[in-house]
Design an enzyme around this catalytic site. Structure first.
Site, PDB file in Angstrom:
ATOM      1  N   THR A 175      -5.154   9.613  12.223  1.00  0.00           N
ATOM      2  CA  THR A 175      -4.210   9.748  11.124  1.00  0.00           C
ATOM      3  C   THR A 175      -4.378  11.142  10.536  1.00  0.00           C
ATOM      4  OG1 THR A 175      -3.666   8.984   8.907  1.00  0.00           O
ATOM      5  CG2 THR A 175      -5.855   8.435   9.676  1.00  0.00           C
TER       6      THR A 175
ATOM      7  N   GLU B   2      -4.934   2.936   9.217  1.00  0.00           N
ATOM      8  CA  GLU B   2      -6.228   2.295   8.929  1.00  0.00           C
ATOM      9  C   GLU B   2      -6.139   0.773   8.843  1.00  0.00           C
ATOM     10  OE1 GLU B   2      -5.025   4.976   7.503  1.00  0.00           O
ATOM     11  OE2 GLU B   2      -6.586   6.404   6.928  1.00  0.00           O
TER      12      GLU B   2
ATOM     13  N   LYS C  20      -0.510  13.488 -13.367  1.00  0.00           N
ATOM     14  CA  LYS C  20      -1.159  13.068 -14.605  1.00  0.00           C
ATOM     15  C   LYS C  20      -0.727  13.990 -15.734  1.00  0.00           C
ATOM     16  CE  LYS C  20      -5.358  10.736 -15.747  1.00  0.00           C
ATOM     17  NZ  LYS C  20      -6.786  10.540 -15.498  1.00  0.00           N
TER      18      LYS C  20
ATOM     19  N   TRP D 210      -0.286   8.545 -16.234  1.00  0.00           N
ATOM     20  CA  TRP D 210       0.227   8.756 -14.877  1.00  0.00           C
ATOM     21  C   TRP D 210       1.748   8.701 -14.832  1.00  0.00           C
ATOM     22  CZ3 TRP D 210      -3.430  10.360 -11.720  1.00  0.00           C
ATOM     23  CH2 TRP D 210      -4.744   9.938 -11.905  1.00  0.00           C
TER      24      TRP D 210
HETATM   25  P1  AMP Z   1       0.442   6.118   8.208  1.00  0.00           P
HETATM   26  O1  AMP Z   1      -1.014   5.865   8.345  1.00  0.00           O
HETATM   27  O2  AMP Z   1       0.870   7.454   8.703  1.00  0.00           O
HETATM   28  O3  AMP Z   1       1.248   4.994   8.755  1.00  0.00           O
HETATM   29  O4  AMP Z   1       0.802   6.196   6.683  1.00  0.00           O
HETATM   30  C1  AMP Z   1       0.475   5.150   5.829  1.00  0.00           C
HETATM   31  C2  AMP Z   1       1.029   5.429   4.490  1.00  0.00           C
HETATM   32  O5  AMP Z   1       2.457   5.412   4.503  1.00  0.00           O
HETATM   33  C3  AMP Z   1       0.648   4.403   3.465  1.00  0.00           C
HETATM   34  O6  AMP Z   1      -0.644   4.642   2.936  1.00  0.00           O
HETATM   35  C4  AMP Z   1       1.742   4.572   2.441  1.00  0.00           C
HETATM   36  O7  AMP Z   1       1.463   5.661   1.566  1.00  0.00           O
HETATM   37  C5  AMP Z   1       2.943   4.907   3.276  1.00  0.00           C
HETATM   38  N1  AMP Z   1       3.740   3.710   3.520  1.00  0.00           N
HETATM   39  C6  AMP Z   1       3.702   2.900   4.584  1.00  0.00           C
HETATM   40  N2  AMP Z   1       4.591   1.903   4.457  1.00  0.00           N
HETATM   41  C7  AMP Z   1       5.205   2.063   3.270  1.00  0.00           C
HETATM   42  C8  AMP Z   1       6.228   1.355   2.545  1.00  0.00           C
HETATM   43  N3  AMP Z   1       6.808   0.274   3.044  1.00  0.00           N
HETATM   44  N4  AMP Z   1       6.583   1.823   1.331  1.00  0.00           N
HETATM   45  C9  AMP Z   1       6.010   2.930   0.832  1.00  0.00           C
HETATM   46  N5  AMP Z   1       5.060   3.648   1.464  1.00  0.00           N
HETATM   47  C10 AMP Z   1       4.657   3.220   2.662  1.00  0.00           C
END
Ligand code: AMP
Length: 529
Positions: free
Chosen positions: A173, A316, A426, A431
């Site tokens: 990631t 993760e 912030k 926030w």
């Molecule tokens: P990744 O590991 O690249 O899939 O990114 C994961 C991150 O994408 C998460 O920690 C969120 O911040 C964002 N994310 C994934 N799904 C959603 C969702 N349905 N709505 C908003 N953010 C999301």
């Protein structure tokens, strides 16, 4: 005392065995980059994967070795997933959209031995070869190379045996800071994730499902689809190109019932539908994740009678954490209320526990009252414990993984994300949610894209500014945006400035890169500061 049931380890090769045995003739269709199309079956995918294990053994690949892929979605890529894990290896899907430094880092860090790649990525291979220090064998998926390689084998072999806690897959990631981090999935974690992910309350798969996964096989384990799909013999329809016209054409011709992708993908599909007047054919389930599904998107799909499974997760978390599924009182809700519901991030799958904790003390759990927002933490059998090769656990107090996302949990267990820790602004000790500001701005007709970042302010510490890309020919003004925002947000949340730009930077996975945007506005000065 132990129980008295059989040993049947949770290794992912059981998935492909099941698919071949019970759904052996179910098709896997691929539209290739050169426009040609091929059909194979789950039975043939298994045979080819067995052949690949024989071919890998001849290359000297051993249990635990990393076998990497750099490829789009197609049937040979699917074969390679099962071939790599079938030899007891660790499948490492590399994201071709990463930058060279990241590509160099992850392949070397993973110590990849073999790399299978699409011809289209040859320039990356040429560029990176001198920098990749561990890869001994490069095999192209195209030009008949892959088929010749496995074609020399007969498939008369068995899957490698091992422990269900053995690793089977590695995904990196690219976090916002530092080097990318590797997440090492196990056979057991992958199997449990697959079983839970196909249920009616999540992706709702069965043997009738025809799935067009637009989410790439190189990103976050393709949301587990290649594993879960095998468990129910789903017909996969793959496209190695991401052109909405091609995708739509496949959807109609192949009778696609399920599709999965990030919001950008659905947006492109809408544009295609608007331009052609076409509809989505037999589609009944749209899985949207990776970023928040915008309200207009949810509304449009639901109006067309399509169920929207809005999912939250991350690399993760294997990656599915929560999915929006109809609640017990769904039929009593008005359409508007149903849309409201789907716009939230859904409820945890069985196997995932979530909680929100104080942003100041990450061990203090906050109430699930739908109001109190905090840092989202998760735990469960398919949630990361430690990054690959890291010395320390990635968990808080040995159990919970801090996601970097910020949200509230409603009394019925629904998660609603409001921000990410790294993006929270912030102001005066309070926030501000950049996500909510962006969502409000995005609902203005003349706004194509909007991103909110915090800018240093001597009095308030940080204040938000909104960076906006106008739609072509739109004459939306800063005043009009502010007037609109005023109806949706607290007064003190109002961005101190609205800046129009031609383009907002995006990262390798297509999401807005706040890091790059912040960098772009590094020397920006607020007028009253
Ligand atoms: P990744 O590991 O690249 O899939 O990114 C994961 C991150 O994408 C998460 O920690 C969120 O911040 C964002 N994310 C994934 N799904 C959603 C969702 N349905 N709505 C908003 N953010 C999301």
């Amino acid at each position: 005392m132990l129980g008295a049931m059989q040993d049947w380890d949770l290794r992912v090769t059981h998935l492909i065995d099941h698919a071949a045995r019970e759904h052996g003739n179910r098709e896997i269709v691929t539209h290739w980059a050169d426009g040609s199309e091929t059909r194979t079956t789950w039975g043939e995918v298994r045979l080819d994967a067995l052949k690949m294990t024989q071919a890998l053994r001849k290359l000297g690949v051993q249990s635990g070795d990393r076998v990497a892929t750099l490829a789009m979605n197609h049937s040979r890529h699917l074969v390679s997933w099962y071939g790599a894990v079938g030899i007891g290896g660790v499948l490492h899907t590399i994201n071709p959209r990463l930058f060279d430094d990241q590509l160099e880092y992850i392949a070397n860090h993973a110590e990849d031995q073999v790399l299978l790649f699409d011809k289209a990525f040859t320039p990356i291979i040429e560029r990176m070869k001198p920098k990749w220090t561990t890869i001994k064998h490069y095999i192209c998926f195209d030009n008949g190379e892959f088929e010749d390689w496995i074609g020399a084998e007969d498939g008369q072999t068995e899957w490698a045996k091992g422990d269900e806690r053995d690793p089977c897959m590695l995904c990196y990631t690219s976090g916002t800071t530092g080097n990318p981090k590797g997440v090492l999935y196990e056979h057991r974690s992958t199997m449990l994730h697959a079983i839970s992910g196909i249920q009616p309350h999540s992706f709702d798969f069965d043997a009738q499902a025809v799935m067009l996964p637009v989410v790439p096989m190189f990103h976050a384990a393709s949301w587990g689809l290649p594993w879960g799909g095998a468990a129910c013999g789903v017909k996969f329809v793959y496209s190695a190109v991401n052109d909405p016209k091609v995708l739509h054409d496949l959807m109609i011709r192949e009778g696609v019932t399920h599709s999965a992708g990030v919001p950008t993908v659905w947006l492109a599909m809408f544009q295609h539908l608007d331009a052609t007047g076409a509809d989505l054919g037999k589609l009944k389930q749209a899985i949207i994740g990776g970023s928040a599904a915008p309200r207009f998107m949810v509304e449009r799909l639901m109006k067309a009678g399509i169920r929207v499974a809005h999912a939250w997760g991350m690399t993760e978390t294997s990656p599915i954490g929560t999915v929006g599924a109809p609640s017990h009182n769904w039929d009593e809700l008005s359409f508007e209320e149903q849309v409201d519901n789907v716009c939230k991030q859904g409820r945890p799958l069985f196997g995932v526990e979530i909680r929100v904790v104080s942003l100041d003390d990450n061990t203090v759990e906050l109430p699930r009252d739908g109001k109190t927002s905090g840092a989202l933490q998760v735990r469960g059998p398919w949630i990361i414990k430690r990054y690959f090769k890291a010395e320390e656990d990635a968990t808080v107090d040995g159990q919970w993984f801090d996601t970097g996302d910020v949200g509230v949990i409603h009394p019925d267990g629904t998660l609603q994300l409001t921000d990410r820790t790294k993006d929270v602004i912030k102001s005066g000790g309070e926030w501000i949610s950049s996500v909510e500001l962006e969502n409000a701005a995005m609902s203005i007709p003349g706004v194509a894209e909007a991103a909110c970042i915090g800018i240093y302010h001597p009095k308030w510490d940080e204040r938000p500014i909104l960076v906006v890309v106008k739609k072509p020919d739109a004459d939306v003004t800063a005043e009009a945006i502010k007037d609109h925002l005023a109806q949706h947000i607290a007064k003190w949340w109002m961005p101190d400035a609205i800046e129009f730009v031609a383009e907002i930077p995006h990262g390798a996975t297509g999401k807005i890169s706040k890091k790059d945007l912040r960098e772009q506005f590094r020397d920006y000065k607020l007028v009253d500061a």
